[in-house]
Write a protein that holds these residues in place. Structure first.
Motif, PDB file in Angstrom:
ATOM      1  N   ILE B   3      -7.127  -2.889  -4.089  1.00  0.00           N
ATOM      2  CA  ILE B   3      -6.099  -2.710  -3.063  1.00  0.00           C
ATOM      3  C   ILE B   3      -4.694  -2.685  -3.672  1.00  0.00           C
ATOM      4  N   GLU B   6      -3.820   0.728  -4.590  1.00  0.00           N
ATOM      5  CA  GLU B   6      -3.497   1.527  -3.400  1.00  0.00           C
ATOM      6  C   GLU B   6      -2.068   1.267  -2.951  1.00  0.00           C
ATOM      7  N   SER B  22       4.479  -6.079   1.220  1.00  0.00           N
ATOM      8  CA  SER B  22       3.419  -6.853   1.888  1.00  0.00           C
ATOM      9  C   SER B  22       2.934  -6.115   3.139  1.00  0.00           C
ATOM     10  N   ARG B  23       3.826  -5.325   3.780  1.00  0.00           N
ATOM     11  CA  ARG B  23       3.408  -4.513   4.930  1.00  0.00           C
ATOM     12  C   ARG B  23       2.489  -3.384   4.475  1.00  0.00           C
ATOM     13  N   LYS B  25       0.590  -3.494   1.991  1.00  0.00           N
ATOM     14  CA  LYS B  25      -0.691  -4.093   1.632  1.00  0.00           C
ATOM     15  C   LYS B  25      -1.545  -4.289   2.890  1.00  0.00           C
ATOM     16  N   LEU B  26      -0.884  -4.739   3.962  1.00  0.00           N
ATOM     17  CA  LEU B  26      -1.600  -4.905   5.227  1.00  0.00           C
ATOM     18  C   LEU B  26      -2.165  -3.561   5.681  1.00  0.00           C
ATOM     19  N   ALA B  28      -2.885  -0.976   3.808  1.00  0.00           N
ATOM     20  CA  ALA B  28      -3.989  -0.586   2.920  1.00  0.00           C
ATOM     21  C   ALA B  28      -5.247  -1.369   3.276  1.00  0.00           C
ATOM     22  N   PHE B  29      -5.058  -2.662   3.558  1.00  0.00           N
ATOM     23  CA  PHE B  29      -6.217  -3.514   3.854  1.00  0.00           C
ATOM     24  C   PHE B  29      -6.889  -3.095   5.151  1.00  0.00           C
ATOM     25  N   ALA B  30      -6.050  -2.681   6.107  1.00  0.00           N
ATOM     26  CA  ALA B  30      -6.598  -2.345   7.418  1.00  0.00           C
ATOM     27  C   ALA B  30      -7.143  -0.924   7.478  1.00  0.00           C
ATOM     28  N   SER B  31      -6.868  -0.137   6.452  1.00  0.00           N
ATOM     29  CA  SER B  31      -7.355   1.240   6.521  1.00  0.00           C
ATOM     30  C   SER B  31      -8.559   1.430   5.598  1.00  0.00           C
ATOM     31  N   LEU B 112      -4.167   2.290  14.197  1.00  0.00           N
ATOM     32  CA  LEU B 112      -3.495   1.559  13.125  1.00  0.00           C
ATOM     33  C   LEU B 112      -2.076   2.089  12.946  1.00  0.00           C
ATOM     34  N   ASN B 115       0.157   0.941  15.712  1.00  0.00           N
ATOM     35  CA  ASN B 115       0.402  -0.494  15.544  1.00  0.00           C
ATOM     36  C   ASN B 115       1.455  -0.754  14.477  1.00  0.00           C
ATOM     37  N   MET B 116       1.323  -0.019  13.368  1.00  0.00           N
ATOM     38  CA  MET B 116       2.252  -0.233  12.261  1.00  0.00           C
ATOM     39  C   MET B 116       3.667   0.192  12.673  1.00  0.00           C
ATOM     40  N   ASP B 119       5.065  -2.374  15.070  1.00  0.00           N
ATOM     41  CA  ASP B 119       5.411  -3.665  14.478  1.00  0.00           C
ATOM     42  C   ASP B 119       6.545  -3.550  13.470  1.00  0.00           C
ATOM     43  N   PHE B 120       6.614  -2.414  12.799  1.00  0.00           N
ATOM     44  CA  PHE B 120       7.628  -2.262  11.757  1.00  0.00           C
ATOM     45  C   PHE B 120       8.438  -1.002  12.029  1.00  0.00           C
TER      46      PHE B 120
END
Lengths: 905, 154
Positions: B3, B6, B22-23, B25-26, B28-31, B112, B115-116, B119-120
């Motif tokens: 990850i 990525e 860190s966003r 990374k989130l 990447a983790f969620a996809s 996703l 959401n992203m 949130d951002f």
């Protein structure tokens, strides 16, 4: 059903009641003797004045006729008895006392057992009778009743009746007899003391029931409110979607709270009154001994009364209040259950109950329906006298394909119900083959006619059992006699019969396969598949089969074939160059597409404690992890995961959907893990507390390297996991051999689904086409290997859940249609049965069902008028009347109602 | 590839250049990371759009169906972002994307993605910037094409 409880009890249990009564009467003399003995022991044996010296004797076992001297002028001796010295007499009397205690106890034991048996028998009879009535409720009534309330009545409210029935007739005799004996005894000793005791008893008997009347009334209210509460609670469950989607949960809370408040108020008042009555009762009961002590004591002191007599009177009096108290309790109970019985009985006799004779068991095939359906001047009104149907007339052959069309208020639904004989018409007549419909028993209408409503009910059984539900009309053969012995079986049968129950065995052979055209077992699956195809449900069942589990003991052949499919799949994928789509389970390798748990277990858990998070609590696993030196690695993985989760999710609001979708740690636990991570980062490895370690150890078990990509499964970890896997397997082999079925490339895994067995591995993450390709290849392979019907066979064992809730509403309707079709009914009535399906499915379904029904009749109440083009005869309804009928071509013309209905669509 | 790699790849994409690692990374983790073999389609013109893709490695052709058959109109490579139009405005896919070599992508589902952005918001601004650039680019291409046409008809 009898209106009065006592009439009901007497009608069904008089011989048993009389038998018990006889026993009670037989026990009375012994009871009287046991009261008399203490007096004799003290007055005759202990008191030395009766004996001049050590050798003088007194008679023993000498019985005189009571009051013989007063009546005949001289004592009448019944039994002469024999003479004994003082010591011998004491022994003889004391042992006689012991014997009497024993005899009385035995009587009580036998009587109570018989009463219990009688009560339970009557309860069984009552419950069966009530169930029988539920089965005979007219369907319109069944729609209105709340199931929870009916269930509460049948289960809880009649329960106290069972306890009471055994006591209904015997107790007043028994207790009354006891009280009377005690009273007579006191009378015999001293008339005045007797009169005092009796008058207090009379005051009690008069006053207490009066005070209790209000309690009974409250009891009735309590029962009603409790029953309504049960109904409301079930509404909360049934209406969960509405409550949550409208945010009315707080209104519901308030509603329930007010009900509970009402129940509390009622119960509190009951308690207050009950304990006051108790207080009063105790007070009255203690007044008598008060008078005895005072009056009797005075008489003894003044020498008019022997002390032994006073002791005996007091001993007898000790036995008087309990029966009186119980008698008063019995009377209250009688009132209570009488009310309960009346209330329950009232709920179970709706208007238009189906005559029991109509549902009589008929153990042979009914003759097919032939001729015409002749409906003349048929009308139906609801309970408010609103006209639902009016002046319906038509004549059409039973074997014709009939469509009934009309808008929602046309009343077509009721015509369907009437034709299925589920609702009785209010006026007019309906005949099939010359016979009035109302005279046809359900053995004919229920077997020769099939009915499917728009929201058919499924039983929580397998697809197969639901499919053949309609053919369980009578017990063809009793096959399950073997486990019980013949004697036991006969005893159970007799017991069922004597309580008015049905004595048939539900586990016997009930399904009449021949009616479905299945004459030998080999024809079963092909015929079922044919029907499932006709209703477009075959693919669904096939998919159930893929995720179903094969019963390996009974069907080793299927397991063997599936194993063949596993090899074939592997070869096929190799030939197309797609072998990397499936990462197979290899005992020697770590599977990066599977979870850590799966890699450790390397099998399918058979016991619950080896599944999910339970696995980590198993000592065998803990030992294996420790011995393989894996403990610290798992801990480190947990720490890494926790650290990543904290980093990724800490800023998000707790309700964010990412938590549920992606996080290893729930929003609630995240702050705690944040602290754990901070503590762990600050201190050295050995300083970390056990509880922190423990919390972290649970995290990595769902971790899939290929999916989560945190790079945690290094070569070192892989090696340790493989070692732990091996140790775990060895330990399990010796200590809990049945717990897990291990993955073995060469054998069938009986705990895993067909799909998992064929795949024997995990789909590769990150390969876009993997799911679709494998699904397609698997289906092709199973077809090529001729295994489709075997998979369907497994799929037929799929349990549809409560009311079929594991199926979609469309699937439920399809299964209900199949259930009706497989019976090969002479007339299939479909009351908007396809309404939940989309138009395209309806267009496909109508001709398909027509074909399956062959030359037998269909009457289909259609949601869409245009579908009537497939039918031979069309009935058009408006406002409860038939406005036109005839062939589709006749009616599909300008100026006709059918045409306008079709144009409106 | 883990990850972290990525995230490095995402950082190099202009769309995400200004977003906190860190966003990323989130995200990447969620996809889901999806690999397409050469010749496989990511999606087809006319399909309903449910996801956008970020290219981590490899190349793909953008193909449009014309009266004369499929026509390759562009190609994308490493660090490109495709498919966002369909998820932003709920229209069917405007073109087909076909892997030209082995292609590694991050699949960002519609859910996703929204959401992203929700949130951002800085990500939303970046998306706007990229889309504006594209319009600018398309407009200038259009102008060029018009000019070319005008010259030819003269």
């Amino acid at each position: 059903m009898e209106q009065r409880l006592f009439k009901y009890i007497w009608k069904h249990s008089k011989t048993d009641q009389i038998k018990i009564l006889f026993l009670v009467l037989a026990s009375m003399p012994f009871y009287f003797l046991s009261l008399d003995l203490p007096k004799s022991i003290i007055n005759r044996a202990v008191d030395s004045q009766n004996f001049a010296d050590i050798n003088s004797t007194l008679s023993f076992m000498r019985f005189e006729l009571p009051f013989g001297e007063e009546i005949f002028g001289h004592p009448i001796i019944l039994i002469e008895g024999f003479d004994l010295t003082q010591i011998s007499l004491l022994f003889a009397l004391c042992f006689s006392f012991l014997c009497l205690v024993l005899v009385n106890g035995l009587f009580k034991f036998v009587i109570n057992t018989l009463k219990g048996q009688l009560g339970e028998r009557m309860l069984r009879r009552l419950r069966f009778e009530l169930t029988d009535r539920i089965l005979r409720f007219p369907v319109m009534h069944s729609r209105r009743v709340k199931q929870a309330e009916i269930a509460t009545m049948l289960k809880d409210e009649v329960e106290p009746l069972g306890g009471f029935i055994g006591d209904a007739i015997v107790t007043p005799f028994f207790l009354g007899g006891q009280a009377l004996t005690a009273l007579i005894f006191i009378m015999v000793q001293n008339v005045w003391l007797g009169i005092v005791a009796m008058s207090i008893v009379l005051v009690q008997a008069f006053l207490i029931p009066k005070l209790r009347r209000r309690i009974l009334d409250l009891g009735r209210q309590r029962q009603m409110t409790a029953r309504a509460l049960a109904g409301r609670v079930s509404e909360l469950v049934e209406g969960a979607v509405e409550i949550q989607s409208h945010d009315t949960s707080n209104y519901e809370r308030a509603e329930i709270s007010s009900r509970l408040g009402k129940i509390f108020k009622i119960r509190y008042e009951i308690y207050q009154r009950k304990f006051f009555v108790k207080f009063l009762n105790n007070l009255l009961a203690q007044i008598t001994p008060f008078i005895f002590y005072l009056g009797g004591g005075y008489l003894v002191i003044t020498g008019q009364f022997e002390i032994g007599t006073l002791v005996a009177v007091l001993a007898a009096y000790k036995d008087l209040p309990p029966p009186i108290k119980d008698l008063i309790n019995w009377d209250q109970q009688r009132n209570d259950v009488q009310i309960k019985y009346e209330q329950v009985a009232e709920q179970f006799q709706p208007n238009g109950m189906i005559d029991a004779e109509m549902q009589r068991l008929e153990e042979k095939h009914s003759p097919p329906l032939e001729g015409d359906i002749v409906v003349s001047n048929l009308g139906l009104v609801d309970e408010n006298e609103n006209k639902l149907l009016e002046g319906i007339n038509f004549t059409v052959g039973v074997d014709k394909k009939i469509a009934v069309v009309g808008n929602a208020s046309s009343g077509k639904e009721y015509l369907g119900l009437l034709l299925a004989n589920l609702v009785k018409s209010s006026s007019g007549s309906m005949k099939i083959g010359g016979k009035p419909m109302v005279q046809l028993p359900s053995a004919i209408t229920g077997r020769r006619i099939s009915y499917v409503s728009s929201e058919a009910y499924l039983f929580p059984l397998s697809v197969m059992d639901n499919l053949f539900y309609g053919l369980r009309n009578w017990m063809i053969k009793d096959t399950s006699l073997l486990p019980n012995s013949e004697v036991e079986y006969q005893r159970e049968k007799q017991e069922a019969l004597r309580t008015g129950n049905i004595a048939l065995n539900p586990n016997g052979e009930w399904i009449d396969f021949s009616s479905a055209g299945i004459n030998e077992p080999a024809e079963l699956v092909p015929r079922v598949t044919e029907i499932l195809r006709a209703v477009d449900f075959e693919e669904d069942v096939y998919l159930f089969g893929l995720s179903g589990i094969v019963d390996c003991e009974n069907r080793p052949d299927i397991a063997e074939s599936i194993l063949g499919a596993r090899i074939a799949l592997k070869e096929h994928l190799k030939s197309t160059g797609d072998e990397d789509l499936v990462i197979a389970f290899d005992p020697e390798k770590y599977n990066k597409n599977a979870t850590l748990r799966e890699n450790l277990l390397f099998g399918t858990p058979r016991k619950k404690q080896y599944a999910g998070n339970n696995l980590l609590t198993m000592p065998i696993l803990r030992e294996s992890v420790e011995e393989a030196g894996l403990k610290d690695s798992i801990y480190n993985m947990g720490l890494s995961i926790a650290r990543t989760m904290v980093e990724l999710f800490m800023g998000l609001p707790p309700s964010h959907q990412f938590f549920e979708q992606f996080s290893f740690i729930s929003a609630d636990d995240l702050p705690e893990f944040d602290k754990i991570v901070k503590r762990a980062d600050k201190s050295s490895f050995s300083e970390i507390s056990d509880s922190d370690r423990e919390a972290l150890m649970y995290l990595p078990f769902d971790y899939v390297e290929a999916r989560h990509r945190l790079g945690l499964v290094t070569e070192d970890v892989e090696a340790k996991i493989l070692k732990a896997r091996q140790i775990f397997a060895e330990k399990l082999e010796s200590r809990d051999p049945d717990a897990v079925e291990f993955y073995d490339p060469d054998s069938y895994n009986s705990a895993a689904s067909i799909q998992d067995n064929i795949l024997f591995g995990r789909l590769a993450y990150g390969r876009a086409e993997a799911g679709a390709t494998i699904g397609r290849v698997m289906t092709e392979l199973l077809d090529d290997l001729g295994l489709r019907s075997e998979v369907i066979e497994v799929g037929l064992e799929f349990n549809v859940g409560i009311a079929g809730n594991r199926l979609s509403s469309v699937q439920r309707q399809k299964l209900a249609l199949a259930r009706s079709l497989i019976k090969k009914p002479d007339l299939l009535i479909l009351n908007e049965a396809a309404a939940v399906m989309d138009s395209q499915s309806q267009n496909r379904l109508v001709p398909s069902i027509m074909e399956a029904q062959e030359d037998r009749g269909i009457c289909w109440t259609l949601q869409r008028a245009s579908l009537s083009q497939h039918f031979e005869y069309v009935i058009v309804m408006q406002n409860g009347k038939v406005v036109e009928s005839g062939s589709f071509d006749e009616l599909n013309k300008d100026g006709k109602v059918l045409k306008s209905l079709i144009d409106d669509e | 590839m883990s990850i972290e790699q990525e995230v490095e790849a995402l950082k190099n994409i202009p769309l995400f250049a200004n977003i906190d690692p860190s966003r990323l990374k989130l995200m990447a983790f969620a996809s889901e990371r999806l690999t397409f073999k050469e010749g496989k389609e990511l999606f087809h013109q006319g399909d309903a759009g449910d996801a956008a893709y970020i290219f981590i490695e490899g190349e793909a052709d953008v193909i449009v169906d014309t009266d004369d058959g499929p026509l390759v109109v562009a190609s994308f490579g490493k660090n490109d972002f495709v498919g966002e139009i369909a998820i932003l405005c709920d229209v069917p896919r405007t073109a087909t994307i076909k892997a030209k070599s082995e292609l590694i992508t991050l699949k960002i589902t519609k859910e996703l993605f929204f959401n992203m952005v929700m949130d951002f918001p800085e990500m939303g601004v970046e998306v706007m910037r990229v889309l504006a650039h594209r319009i600018d680019h398309t407009t200038s291409q259009l102008t060029e094409a018009r000019n070319a046409l005008a010259e030819r008809s003269d």
